[in-house]
Write an enzyme that holds these catalytic residues in place. Structure first.
Site, PDB file in Angstrom:
ATOM      1  N   ASP A  92     -53.720  34.810 -51.564  1.00  0.00           N
ATOM      2  CA  ASP A  92     -53.946  36.200 -51.174  1.00  0.00           C
ATOM      3  C   ASP A  92     -52.578  36.825 -50.917  1.00  0.00           C
ATOM      4  OD1 ASP A  92     -54.493  38.566 -49.838  1.00  0.00           O
ATOM      5  OD2 ASP A  92     -56.154  37.718 -48.674  1.00  0.00           O
ATOM      6  N   HIS A  93     -52.192  37.718 -51.789  1.00  0.00           N
ATOM      7  CA  HIS A  93     -50.835  38.262 -51.707  1.00  0.00           C
ATOM      8  C   HIS A  93     -50.643  39.207 -50.515  1.00  0.00           C
ATOM      9  CE1 HIS A  93     -46.875  38.633 -53.033  1.00  0.00           C
ATOM     10  NE2 HIS A  93     -47.029  39.127 -54.250  1.00  0.00           N
ATOM     11  N   ARG A  94     -51.728  39.496 -49.800  1.00  0.00           N
ATOM     12  CA  ARG A  94     -51.550  40.268 -48.563  1.00  0.00           C
ATOM     13  C   ARG A  94     -50.938  39.388 -47.485  1.00  0.00           C
ATOM     14  NH1 ARG A  94     -57.565  42.018 -47.488  1.00  0.00           N
ATOM     15  NH2 ARG A  94     -57.733  39.799 -47.962  1.00  0.00           N
TER      16      ARG A  94
END
Ligand code: CAO
Length: 574
Positions: free
Chosen positions: A546-548
Site C-alpha cells: 500500500d503506497h500510502r
C-alpha cells in the site's frame, strides 16, 4: 351460516382488459375485510381490489396475466354473513351466480350509472348556467375513506392554463394513486396546499379562474363524467384529448380506504421524476420508492411486463448496501451484461460464497489501495540443499517440508526489522497502527475458492512447527473446517503459487494489511559468479504494498532483507 359470494371486478373507470398482475390471496386463505385480493393494472392505472368483507377464499377465478373487465369474477368468497350491507359494500362487486346470494352494491359504485347521472346533472347544470369568467374553488373529491391521502405532487404551477380534465395533483394512499383533474378549463391562480400534505374529501387545494364554467363543480363530478353514461362521442373525445380522470369508487360512509384511479403516464412523469415516470410500477411500490429515495428507473422490474415489484425494490436496496460494503463507488461505470448465448452454448454456475466474498474483498482493496509491486529473486540454492537434507527427518516427524515454512519464517524476521510492512492505517489515514505480534496469513487454494488462514506468532515458531501448521491449516481450509478466528488477525500475507507454477504475479494487498508477498515457482538458472555461470535455484518474489504507507525505499529494503534471509537461512536465527 356460510354463504358463497362471487367477488367481481368493479367499475375500473372504463379500463377494459386490465391485466391481473398479482394475486395476493390463495384458496383456503382467511381474509379480512378490505384485504387486498388482486392487483390489476391497465395501461393507465394500477389498483388493488380489496375484499368487501371477511371470509375464506374459495375458488380463484383469475390468474396473473389474465385480462379482466368490469363484472368478471375474481374469486368465490365463503363468508359467515348473508351478504354485504349495501352501505358498507366496498368496490369489488359482489354478485350472485345461480344459487349464490346477491349482494347489492350501490349502482354508482358498480357500473357508474349513478355516477353518470350525477355527472350528467352536473353537465346539464354546466351547460344551463351562464358562462362567465370567475374564480372557482378546487376541492378534494370523495376519497372513499376518512383517512385521506397524501398529496404527493402538484402537477401544474400557478399561472398555468389547464384544460378541463387536465390533472392538477397526484394523490396517493397505500393502495392507489390518483390524479385530481381540473373540473373546467381555466388558469390556476392559487395553490392552497403543498406537496406532502394529507388531504381529505373537501380539502380546498387550489383556485381556478375559469372562462366557461359551472358555478361549482368538484373534480369528482367532473371526473365521473368520464366513467359511465356519457355519450359515445364524448367518450371518444375524452379518450383522445383528455388525460385520464380520477374515479372515486366508494359510497358515502363506506368503510376503509378505497381509491380507484387512473394515472396518466404524463402526470406520473411529473410526479415521480421524469426518469421514474415511464417505469411500470404500482402505487404502493412508487410510494415505497419515494420513501427510500430511489428513482424507479434504476430498478429492474421482475414482474409481468417488467413491472417493478416491492421485492425488486428490496433487492435493489440490499444490493446498494452490499456494494457500499465492498467499497465500490456508486459512480463507477458498470460493465454491461452480455447475452453470451447469442455466440454459442453457455452454462451459468452459481458462485460459491467464498468466491463472492473474495471478489468483494479484492474490489475493496483494488479501489482503496494504491498498489506498488516490487520484484526480486531469492537465491534458495542453499535452502533447497538444506531442505532435501531435512526430508528424512521430516518423514519421521510425519510432516512435509516445502519451501513455504522457510519463507514464512524469513518474512517474520524481515517484518520484525521492517515493522511498517506489518502496520495498518487507522483514523482515516491519520494514524498508523504498529503491531507487536506477527501473525501471517497464508493464501490457500481450495475447490470452494481462495481462503487465507492465519498462522499465529510465526516469529516464535520453529520451521517444524510451521511446516506442521501449514499442512494442518491447508487441510482444514480444503475441508471447510476453518473457523472465523482462524482467518483473522493477520499482519501480512504470503501467497505461494510456487507449486502451481508461473514466474510471478502481482498479488493484491489483503486489506487492512499493507503488504503481501507473492511467491512464484523456483527454477534453476545460470548465475554469473564473476568467473563462470553456475546453476542456482532462484525463487521469484513479488512484494505488493500500500503506497500510502510503504514507499519504494521501505519496500526495497524489506525485499532485500527477505532475499538475503532466504539465501542464507542461518541468518533467520540471528
Ligand atoms: N517453487 C517450486 N516448487 C515449490 C514451490 C516453489 N515456490 N513451492 C512449493 N513447491 C513444491 C513443494 O516443495 C512440493 O514439492 P515437494 O513435495 O517435492 O517438496 C510441491 O511444490 C507441492 O507443494 P504444496 O503446494 O503441497 O505445499 P506448499 O507448502 O508449497 O503450499 C499451500 C501449501 C496451502 C500454500 C498451497 O498448497 C496452496 O494452496 N497454494 C495456493 C495459494 C494461492 O492460491 N495463491 C494465490 C492467491 S491470489 O489468487
Amino acid at each position: 351460516m356460510m354463504t358463497e359470494q362471487l367477488i367481481k371486478v368493479p367499475d375500473i373507470g372504463g379500463a377494459e382488459g386490465a391485466e391481473v398482475v398479482e394475486v395476493l390471496v390463495a384458496p383456503g386463505e382467511s381474509i379480512e375485510l378490505e384485504q387486498s385480493l388482486v392487483v390489476i393494472e391497465s395501461d393507465k392505472a394500477s389498483m388493488e381490489i380489496p375484499a368487501p368483507q371477511a371470509g375464506i377464499v374459495g375458488e380463484l377465478r383469475v390468474a396473473v396475466g389474465d385480462a379482466v373487465s368490469e363484472g368478471d369474477v375474481i374469486l368465490v368468497l365463503a363468508s359467515s354473513s348473508d351478504g354485504v350491507d349495501a352501505d358498507s359494500a366496498m368496490a369489488p362487486s359482489v354478485a350472485d351466480e345461480s344459487s349464490t346470494p346477491v349482494t347489492e352494491v350501490p349502482p354508482e359504485l358498480l357500473d357508474g350509472t349513478g355516477a353518470s347521472e350525477s355527472a350528467g346533472q352536473a353537465d346539464q347544470q354546466a351547460h344551463s348556467e351562464p358562462s362567465t369568467p370567475e374564480i372557482i374553488d378546487i376541492t378534494i373529491p370523495d376519497l372513499g375513506s376518512d383517512q385521506g391521502a397524501d398529496l404527493v405532487e402538484i402537477l401544474v404551477p400557478v399561472g398555468t392554463a389547464v384544460e378541463e380534465g387536465d390533472s392538477l395533483v397526484l394523490l396517493e394512499s397505500d393502495k392507489a394513486s390518483m390524479e385530481v383533474p381540473a373540473p373546467a378549463s381555466g388558469t390556476v391562480t392559487e395553490w392552497l396546499v403543498e406537496a406532502g400534505t394529507t388531504v381529505k374529501e373537501g380539502t380546498l387545494i387550489a383556485r381556478l379562474a375559469v372562462s366557461h364554467a359551472p358555478q361549482s363543480v368538484s373534480p369528482s363530478e367532473s371526473a365521473l363524467q368520464g366513467m359511465g353514461a356519457e355519450s359515445e362521442q364524448a367518450g371518444a373525445d375524452r379518450e383522445v384529448s383528455q388525460p385520464p380522470s380520477a374515479r372515486l369508487d366508494s359510497p358515502e360512509g363506506g368503510q376503509g380506504e378505497r381509491l380507484l384511479a387512473q394515472a396518466s403516464p404524463t402526470a406520473l412523469a411529473q410526479a415521480a421524476g421524469a426518469d421514474s415516470a415511464m417505469v411500470y410500477a404500482g402505487p404502493a411500490v412508487r410510494k415505497l420508492a419515494r420513501e427510500f429515495g430511489i428513482s424507479l428507473s434504476q430498478v429492474k422490474g421482475t414482474g409481468s411486463r417488467g413491472r417493478v415489484l416491492k421485492e425488486d425494490l428490496h433487492r435493489f436496496v440490499a444490493q446498494a448496501l452490499a456494494s457500499d460494503n465492498t467499497g465500490s463507488a456508486a459512480s463507477l461505470p458498470t460493465v454491461p451484461e452480455q447475452d453470451y448465448a447469442r455466440f454459442g452454448a453457455i452454462e451459468s454456475i452459481t458462485r460459491s460464497r467464498i468466491d463472492k466474498v473474495t471478489a468483494a474483498n479484492m474490489v475493496r482493496s483494488w479501489l482503496n489501495v494504491p498498489h506498488v509491486t516490487q520484484f526480486d529473486d531469492a537465491d534458495i540454492s542453499e535452502l533447497e540443499r538444506f531442505r532435501k537434507d531435512l526430508k528424512p527427518e521430516a518423514s519421521q516427524r510425519g510432516v512435509r517440508i516445502t519451501p513455504l515454512p522457510f519463507i514464512l519464517k524469513a518474512c517474520a524476521v524481515a517484518l520484525r526489522d521492517h515493522p511498517k510492512l506489518k502496520s495498518s492505517l487507522a483514523d482515516n489515514g491519520e494514524t498508523l497502527v504498529m503491531k507487536r505480534y506477527c501473525h501471517i496469513g497464508m493464501a490457500v487454494d481450495t475447490p470452494a475458492g481462495l481462503v487465507v488462514p492465519v498462522i499465529r506468532d510465526v516469529d516464535k515458531k520453529s520451521i517444524w512447527d510451521l511446516a506442521a501448521e501449514v499442512a494442518e491449516l491447508a487441510e482444514k481450509a480444503r475441508d471447510k473446517k476453518l473457523k472465523p478466528d482462524d482467518m483473522q488477525g493477520g499482519v501480512f500475507t504470503v501467497s505461494s503459487l510456487g507449486a502451481v507454477g508461473g514466474r510471478g504475479f502481482t498479488p493484491i494487498v489483503n486489506t487492512p494489511e499493507v503488504a503481501i508477498l507473492g511467491v512464484g515457482r523456483a527454477a534453476v538458472q545460470p548465475v554469473w559468479d564473476g568467473e563462470v555461470f553456475r546453476p542456482h535455484t532462484l525463487l521469484p518474489l513479488a512484494l505488493s504494498y500500500d503506497h500510502r504507507v510503504v514507499n519504494g525505499g521501505d519496500g526495497g529494503r524489506f525485499l532485500s532483507a527477505l532475499t538475503a534471509l532466504l539465501a542464507d537461512v542461518k541468518r533467520m536465527v540471528m
